[in-house]
Write a protein that holds these residues in place. Structure first.
Motif: not given
Length: 206
Positions: A89-93, A99, A153, A156-158
């Motif tokens: 649930n950490r920010p997408d960006d 993280t 994570r 799925a990151g930027p």
């Protein structure tokens, strides 16, 4: 990188009086197991002894832990589940290394926040090889679960990150938690050590 705010997460988050009681009972059983094994050794302690010391019935013990060994090491699966949710649930960006840093700070906070548990765990780890082996096994469960959570994570990151790099970030963060826990005289000291270790890796991973 400047010291980050320590993230918060209650592994025993309670939404009702009943849940609060469950949280208290689980902690009492875990702490009683640590204290009794420290005094009598693992072979000299039974589940009945642990239940009696925690002020609950032998039957109640098995509502929380399947064995005395499980009550001694705590709840590695719960740690993995709850911290993995936090990681997801950490920010997408958010950058991957940030993280990893956040998860490391959270894990250290969870492992040092309860002074009675922290002190008894450290003493047992230092003086009881059998218990140390059990706790190391518990740590491996947490390490494996959280490595996968961090890699997922990162994927799925930027920013696309090579698989080996994501795993190195995870292992570095988890090893930093382990070293800080071993060397820190108290929670504040341990957190300072953790931040120093993570800062030293910023140039490599940031």
């Amino acid at each position: 990188m400047a010291s980050q705010q320590i993230p918060t997460l209650d592994l025993f988050e309670a939404s009702s009086v009943r849940e609060q009681k469950k949280r208290s009972t689980r902690r009492a059983l875990h702490l009683s197991a640590l204290r009794l094994v420290l005094e009598h050794g693992l072979a000299g302690v039974t589940t009945d002894d642990i239940a009696r010391a925690a002020g609950v019935s032998p039957r109640t013990f098995f509502n929380y832990f399947p064995t005395k060994e499980a009550s001694l090491v705590g709840m590695p699966e719960v740690v993995v589940e709850r911290v993995s949710e936090y990681c997801a649930n950490r920010p997408d960006d958010e950058p991957a290394w940030q993280t990893a840093r956040s998860v490391a700070a959270l894990l250290l906070h969870l492992s040092t926040d309860d002074d009675d548990l922290r002190r008894n765990r450290r003493t047992l780890m230092a003086h009881d090889p059998e218990t140390a082996a059990l706790m190391l096994g518990s740590s491996r469960v947490i390490d494996a679960g959280l490595t996968e959570a961090l890699v997922t994570r990162v994927d799925a990151g930027p920013v696309t990150t090579q698989p080996w790099r994501a795993r190195m970030m995870a292992h570095t963060a988890l090893d930093a938690v382990r070293v800080a826990t071993e060397l820190g005289d108290d929670p504040h000291d341990a957190m300072s050590i953790l931040q120093e270790i993570l800062d030293a890796h910023d140039a490599l991973y940031a």
